[in-house]
Write an enzyme that holds these catalytic residues in place. Sequence first.
Site, PDB file in Angstrom:
ATOM      1  CD  GLU A   1      -3.362  -2.333   7.537  1.00  0.00           C
ATOM      2  OE1 GLU A   1      -2.880  -2.080   7.383  1.00  0.00           O
ATOM      3  OE2 GLU A   1      -4.059  -1.352   6.829  1.00  0.00           O
TER       4      GLU A   1
ATOM      5  CB  SER B   1       4.962  -0.897  12.065  1.00  0.00           C
ATOM      6  OG  SER B   1       4.888  -0.144  12.783  1.00  0.00           O
TER       7      SER B   1
ATOM      8  CE  LYS C   1      -0.187   3.859   4.645  1.00  0.00           C
ATOM      9  NZ  LYS C   1      -0.236   3.634   6.640  1.00  0.00           N
TER      10      LYS C   1
ATOM     11  CG  ASN D   1      -1.666   0.973   1.427  1.00  0.00           C
ATOM     12  OD1 ASN D   1      -1.782   1.802   0.304  1.00  0.00           O
ATOM     13  ND2 ASN D   1      -2.393   1.765   2.264  1.00  0.00           N
TER      14      ASN D   1
ATOM     15  CG  HIS E   1      -5.955   2.436   5.377  1.00  0.00           C
ATOM     16  ND1 HIS E   1      -5.904   2.778   6.419  1.00  0.00           N
ATOM     17  CD2 HIS E   1      -4.889   1.361   4.484  1.00  0.00           C
ATOM     18  CE1 HIS E   1      -4.190   3.159   6.258  1.00  0.00           C
ATOM     19  NE2 HIS E   1      -3.591   2.096   5.500  1.00  0.00           N
TER      20      HIS E   1
ATOM     21  N   GLY F   1       2.272   3.244  11.649  1.00  0.00           N
ATOM     22  CA  GLY F   1       3.326   3.722  10.396  1.00  0.00           C
ATOM     23  C   GLY F   1       3.420   4.386  11.750  1.00  0.00           C
TER      24      GLY F   1
ATOM     25  CD  GLU G   1      -2.892   5.301   6.831  1.00  0.00           C
ATOM     26  OE1 GLU G   1      -3.188   5.539   5.469  1.00  0.00           O
ATOM     27  OE2 GLU G   1      -1.972   5.171   6.984  1.00  0.00           O
TER      28      GLU G   1
HETATM   29  P1  PGA Z   1       2.493   0.635   7.741  1.00  0.00           P
HETATM   30  O1  PGA Z   1       1.575   1.004   7.237  1.00  0.00           O
HETATM   31  O2  PGA Z   1       3.159  -0.470   7.148  1.00  0.00           O
HETATM   32  O3  PGA Z   1       3.649   1.689   7.521  1.00  0.00           O
HETATM   33  O4  PGA Z   1       2.577   0.593   9.457  1.00  0.00           O
HETATM   34  C1  PGA Z   1       0.388   0.275   6.977  1.00  0.00           C
HETATM   35  C2  PGA Z   1      -1.101   0.496   6.241  1.00  0.00           C
HETATM   36  O5  PGA Z   1      -1.828   1.319   6.725  1.00  0.00           O
HETATM   37  O6  PGA Z   1      -1.667  -0.514   5.603  1.00  0.00           O
END
Ligand code: PGA
Length: 245
Positions: free
Chosen positions: A165, A205, A12, A10, A96, A171, A98
């Site tokens: 998640e 992460s 983003k 992903n 997601h 992140g 976000e």
């Molecule tokens: P990250 O994000 O691996 O940067 O923690 C995972 C995600 O949001 O899918």
Amino acid sequence: MKSRRLFVANWKMNRTRAEARAYATALGERLAAAPPPLPELVVAPPFTALADARDPSARWSLAGQNVAAHRQGAYTGEVSAAMLADAGCRYAIVGHSERRRLFAEGPAVLAEKLARVREAGLVPIYCLGETEEERGDGLTDAILAGQVETLSNDPPEAPLVVAYEPVWAIGTGRAATPDDAASAARTLRRLLAVGRDVRLLYGGSVTPDNGEALLEGSGMDGFLIGGASLDPNGFADIAGIPPLA
Ligand code: PGA
């Protein structure tokens, strides 16, 4: 039978078209040298780079990072599920954290998005997970159960990907432990219809350093990877593709 492992990159809101082409070339070279069988790989670039991130040899497929809740019409800035299918996607990410948090997407709109994704013949990668506060209050299982409810109209015979998640792990550099992820995997397998073709991913992460232990210890079928997937070699490392000689 253990299902084939699945790793989703992903990106983003990162990468231009030229960067996507360089990524596809690098990932393609790495895969060309890898002995079969390969795991299933999916790349979710920004919409603008979908065509550039495509693999002409189809060793990975594409996912939309988001999708409109509506079919078509006067929705400035939106991209429909049919458009994603037309752009070569096989998957679409829905829910997601976000999107839930920064764009206020709640259960009703997410259920609409899931319906549009199915109409277009795409497979949803449905994301869920608890916040740090919810976890602290011992609500993880209840939150997951509530978020699984959004799938209640999803056709049970259709293949599904669910990504656990935890919001506090995305992140932050603070991945869940294999035990945390295993506990969520057990809860989710119990909540999702028995016998359903569902693959469970962990996200938050994941790095080349923690990936193997997380995969072995969690009973997950793969990962949804953000930051570490921006490097094609990091993504390939996490997916267990041997390094180039
Ligand atoms: P990250 O994000 O691996 O940067 O923690 C995972 C995600 O949001 O899918």
